[in-house]
Design a protein around this motif. Structure first.
Motif, PDB file in Angstrom:
ATOM      1  N   LEU A  25      37.325  31.147  40.341  1.00 28.71           N
ATOM      2  CA  LEU A  25      38.772  31.592  39.982  1.00 28.71           C
ATOM      3  C   LEU A  25      39.264  30.853  38.914  1.00 28.71           C
ATOM      4  CD1 LEU A  25      40.733  31.815  43.621  1.00 28.71           C
ATOM      5  CD2 LEU A  25      39.748  33.464  42.181  1.00 28.71           C
ATOM      6  N   PRO A  26      39.004  29.614  38.501  1.00 29.59           N
ATOM      7  CA  PRO A  26      39.475  28.992  37.424  1.00 29.59           C
ATOM      8  C   PRO A  26      38.822  29.462  36.113  1.00 29.59           C
ATOM      9  CG  PRO A  26      38.801  27.013  39.004  1.00 29.59           C
ATOM     10  CD  PRO A  26      38.550  28.638  39.700  1.00 29.59           C
ATOM     11  N   ARG A  27      37.726  30.025  36.028  1.00 31.07           N
ATOM     12  CA  ARG A  27      37.080  30.585  35.134  1.00 31.07           C
ATOM     13  C   ARG A  27      37.406  31.904  34.803  1.00 31.07           C
ATOM     14  NH1 ARG A  27      34.271  26.775  37.156  1.00 31.07           N
ATOM     15  NH2 ARG A  27      32.622  25.317  35.647  1.00 31.07           N
ATOM     16  N   LEU A  28      38.245  32.677  35.569  1.00 31.61           N
ATOM     17  CA  LEU A  28      38.984  33.819  35.240  1.00 31.61           C
ATOM     18  C   LEU A  28      40.020  33.598  34.636  1.00 31.61           C
ATOM     19  CD1 LEU A  28      38.517  35.611  38.840  1.00 31.61           C
ATOM     20  CD2 LEU A  28      37.171  35.784  36.643  1.00 31.61           C
ATOM     21  N   VAL A  29      40.781  32.418  34.420  1.00 29.81           N
ATOM     22  CA  VAL A  29      41.897  32.136  33.675  1.00 29.81           C
ATOM     23  C   VAL A  29      41.481  32.072  31.969  1.00 29.81           C
ATOM     24  CG1 VAL A  29      43.735  30.448  32.884  1.00 29.81           C
ATOM     25  CG2 VAL A  29      42.896  30.425  35.442  1.00 29.81           C
ATOM     26  N   PRO A  30      42.207  33.060  31.369  1.00 28.32           N
ATOM     27  CA  PRO A  30      41.779  33.117  29.913  1.00 28.32           C
ATOM     28  C   PRO A  30      41.962  31.796  29.091  1.00 28.32           C
ATOM     29  CG  PRO A  30      44.010  34.199  30.306  1.00 28.32           C
ATOM     30  CD  PRO A  30      43.412  33.890  31.834  1.00 28.32           C
ATOM     31  N   GLY A  31      40.943  31.630  28.211  1.00 29.06           N
ATOM     32  CA  GLY A  31      41.123  30.300  27.351  1.00 29.06           C
ATOM     33  C   GLY A  31      40.361  29.399  27.752  1.00 29.06           C
ATOM     34  N   ASP A  32      40.403  28.346  27.139  1.00 28.03           N
ATOM     35  CA  ASP A  32      39.595  27.180  27.444  1.00 28.03           C
ATOM     36  C   ASP A  32      40.281  25.834  26.957  1.00 28.03           C
ATOM     37  OD1 ASP A  32      38.646  26.084  24.714  1.00 28.03           O
ATOM     38  OD2 ASP A  32      37.967  28.299  24.665  1.00 28.03           O
ATOM     39  N   PRO A  33      40.090  24.656  27.448  1.00 25.01           N
ATOM     40  CA  PRO A  33      40.793  23.570  27.105  1.00 25.01           C
ATOM     41  C   PRO A  33      40.986  23.159  25.601  1.00 25.01           C
ATOM     42  CG  PRO A  33      39.382  23.072  28.984  1.00 25.01           C
ATOM     43  CD  PRO A  33      38.953  24.258  28.514  1.00 25.01           C
ATOM     44  N   TYR A 275      57.019  13.063  40.337  1.00 21.98           N
ATOM     45  CA  TYR A 275      56.246  12.009  41.433  1.00 21.98           C
ATOM     46  C   TYR A 275      54.838  12.182  41.289  1.00 21.98           C
ATOM     47  CZ  TYR A 275      56.110   9.092  45.568  1.00 21.98           C
ATOM     48  OH  TYR A 275      55.833   8.394  46.470  1.00 21.98           O
ATOM     49  N   PRO A 276      54.172  11.133  41.011  1.00 24.88           N
ATOM     50  CA  PRO A 276      52.682  11.268  40.592  1.00 24.88           C
ATOM     51  C   PRO A 276      51.699  11.410  41.758  1.00 24.88           C
ATOM     52  CG  PRO A 276      53.274   8.962  40.613  1.00 24.88           C
ATOM     53  CD  PRO A 276      54.441   9.825  41.126  1.00 24.88           C
ATOM     54  N   GLY A 277      51.830  12.652  42.466  1.00 28.54           N
ATOM     55  CA  GLY A 277      50.972  13.000  43.649  1.00 28.54           C
ATOM     56  C   GLY A 277      49.994  14.007  43.255  1.00 28.54           C
ATOM     57  N   LEU A 278      49.156  14.310  44.196  1.00 26.67           N
ATOM     58  CA  LEU A 278      48.144  15.357  43.734  1.00 26.67           C
ATOM     59  C   LEU A 278      48.856  16.821  43.298  1.00 26.67           C
ATOM     60  CD1 LEU A 278      45.622  15.014  46.607  1.00 26.67           C
ATOM     61  CD2 LEU A 278      45.207  14.520  44.215  1.00 26.67           C
ATOM     62  N   GLY A 279      49.944  17.192  44.042  1.00 28.16           N
ATOM     63  CA  GLY A 279      50.768  18.317  43.541  1.00 28.16           C
ATOM     64  C   GLY A 279      50.947  18.413  42.017  1.00 28.16           C
ATOM     65  N   PHE A 280      51.597  17.373  41.490  1.00 25.17           N
ATOM     66  CA  PHE A 280      51.902  17.131  39.917  1.00 25.17           C
ATOM     67  C   PHE A 280      50.689  17.366  39.208  1.00 25.17           C
ATOM     68  CE2 PHE A 280      52.523  14.037  36.567  1.00 25.17           C
ATOM     69  CZ  PHE A 280      53.622  14.712  36.047  1.00 25.17           C
ATOM     70  N   TYR A 281      49.675  16.637  39.691  1.00 26.68           N
ATOM     71  CA  TYR A 281      48.355  16.478  38.970  1.00 26.68           C
ATOM     72  C   TYR A 281      47.808  17.900  38.982  1.00 26.68           C
ATOM     73  CZ  TYR A 281      48.470  11.756  37.929  1.00 26.68           C
ATOM     74  OH  TYR A 281      48.702  10.428  37.330  1.00 26.68           O
ATOM     75  N   LEU A 282      48.019  18.618  39.899  1.00 27.65           N
ATOM     76  CA  LEU A 282      47.483  20.075  40.185  1.00 27.65           C
ATOM     77  C   LEU A 282      48.253  20.865  39.064  1.00 27.65           C
ATOM     78  CD1 LEU A 282      45.784  22.350  41.453  1.00 27.65           C
ATOM     79  CD2 LEU A 282      47.509  22.660  43.017  1.00 27.65           C
ATOM     80  N   TYR A 283      49.618  20.896  38.762  1.00 27.29           N
ATOM     81  CA  TYR A 283      50.184  21.405  37.803  1.00 27.29           C
ATOM     82  C   TYR A 283      49.789  21.127  36.675  1.00 27.29           C
ATOM     83  CZ  TYR A 283      54.090  22.548  35.120  1.00 27.29           C
ATOM     84  OH  TYR A 283      55.060  23.393  33.955  1.00 27.29           O
ATOM     85  N   GLN A 284      49.571  19.986  36.530  1.00 26.77           N
ATOM     86  CA  GLN A 284      49.119  19.657  35.017  1.00 26.77           C
ATOM     87  C   GLN A 284      47.827  19.952  34.631  1.00 26.77           C
ATOM     88  OE1 GLN A 284      51.019  17.707  32.848  1.00 26.77           O
ATOM     89  NE2 GLN A 284      52.819  17.508  34.143  1.00 26.77           N
ATOM     90  N   SER A 285      46.848  19.916  35.693  1.00 29.51           N
ATOM     91  CA  SER A 285      45.351  20.565  35.542  1.00 29.51           C
ATOM     92  C   SER A 285      45.372  22.296  35.035  1.00 29.51           C
ATOM     93  CB  SER A 285      44.591  20.140  36.453  1.00 29.51           C
ATOM     94  OG  SER A 285      45.112  21.014  37.723  1.00 29.51           O
ATOM     95  N   VAL A 286      46.588  22.816  35.594  1.00 27.48           N
ATOM     96  CA  VAL A 286      46.333  24.245  35.484  1.00 27.48           C
ATOM     97  C   VAL A 286      46.982  24.541  34.190  1.00 27.48           C
ATOM     98  CG1 VAL A 286      47.418  26.534  36.159  1.00 27.48           C
ATOM     99  CG2 VAL A 286      46.754  24.864  37.821  1.00 27.48           C
ATOM    100  N   THR A 287      48.033  23.853  33.762  1.00 24.74           N
ATOM    101  CA  THR A 287      48.704  23.982  32.117  1.00 24.74           C
ATOM    102  C   THR A 287      47.805  23.590  31.311  1.00 24.74           C
ATOM    103  OG1 THR A 287      49.665  21.903  32.670  1.00 24.74           O
ATOM    104  CG2 THR A 287      51.113  23.761  33.350  1.00 24.74           C
TER     105      THR A 287
END
Length: 328
Positions: A25-33, A275-287
């Protein structure tokens, strides 16, 4: 034993499917870092800098998708999730190890408290229905359950943090809270967690209350309760031995699911309060298209949900004699 072995086999198969989807699924997201970084710098990087970035992030020679997949599974078995791209060169496991205690402390404790409080109020509301207080709890619970928790969090943040300045606006600790686990450290931690905890607690109690109330009403009409009354059992024994135990079974299954999702955290709540939890870092990793961090967090969420369901299945064997006898 056959029931438990079957559940264990389903757990292993589902975990493999989740790991495979986590790779695809992450590789279906268009673009790259690197493209994300180029967009941030608005084309001010020359081609040599772009090539250097790809080499640094390991994006220059990835191999075929099949070889990537088997390499991914091998690293997964060894617990090697690679290095974060957005937080390079920090290893992903270090990011998860840092963020996980905040999520478990915030979401985990709040989930347990909301379940116990909501179930207790639901038991009272269902068993004492017809009384003003018991019946009045239902519309309040429906209102709280329907209220968006991120919207409620924004209101609390604006009133108590921005206007009154009673609580901090963001983060989990002050810049210099003192030694770890000292009085100043705990004070800082609790002040930062107060608004997120209250937000999740208020908006989640209603759901547990409604669920438990409906379960109690269904159990109250069973014949074995009439038989228990005919035997002369006290009301307290009837509630604890018959009503509570049978009404808790459906709620306990849902509670196991909720505990599994604790690892993912309440993403919007953590974003609202920074708040620096996993949910916050998950959002950062997706963006930031941070594939390694994204995959690691998704994998831990899937693993936690599956383990919680497996634990609930094991406990249901102890609570429900029908499962032990093969009748359910």
């Amino acid at each position: 034993m056959s029931y438990l072995l079957r559940k264990l086999g389903i757990f292993v198969f589902t975990l493999w499917v989740a790991a495979t989807l986590n790779f695809v699924l992450p590789r279906l997201v268009p673009g790259d870092p690197v493209s994300v970084m180029l967009a941030k710098y608005q084309g001010r990087l020359d081609p040599s800098a772009v090539d250097a970035l790809k080499i640094a992030y390991g994006l220059n020679d990835l191999g075929s998708p099949l070889s990537q997949y088997f390499s991914y599974l091998g690293n997964l078995v060894r617990g090697d999730f690679g290095r974060s791209i957005s937080l390079f060169p920090t290893p992903v496991i270090d990011v998860v190890r840092t963020a996980l205690p905040y999520t478990l402390g915030l979401i985990g404790v709040t989930t347990v408290i909301s379940f116990v409080l909501g179930s207790a109020l639901g038991l009272y509301s269902g068993w004492r229905r017809g009384r003003a207080v018991a019946d009045g709890l239902t519309p309040v619970a429906l209102f709280l359950n329907a209220m968006p928790y991120f919207w409620f969090g924004l209101i609390l943040l604006y009133v108590f943090a921005f206007q009154l300045k009673w609580f901090p606006l963001s983060g989990a600790l002050d810049p210099f809270p003192g030694d770890t686990f000292s009085a100043g450290w705990w004070s800082s931690l609790l002040r930062h967690a107060a608004l997120p905890v209250f937000t999740i607690l208020v908006t989640s109690v209603g759901g547990w209350l409604i669920t438990m109330r409906n379960n109690v009403i269904n159990v109250a009409g069973e014949d074995y309760l009439a038989f228990a009354r005919a035997k002369g059992l006290t009301e307290r024994r009837i509630i604890t031995r018959y009503v509570l135990r049978n009404a808790l079974l459906p709620s306990f299954t849902a509670f196991g699911m909720a505990l599994g999702f604790v690892v993912g955290g309440s993403i919007l709540t953590e974003i609202v309060f920074s708040y620096p939890g996993l949910g916050f870092y998950l959002y950062q990793s997706v963006t930031n298209l941070d594939y390694p961090l994204m995959q690691a967090i998704f994998f831990f969420i899937a693993l936690a949900v599956l383990l919680a369901n497996l634990l609930v299945d094991f406990i249901n064997v102890l609570l429900d004699p029908r499962i032990r006898e093969g009748r359910a």
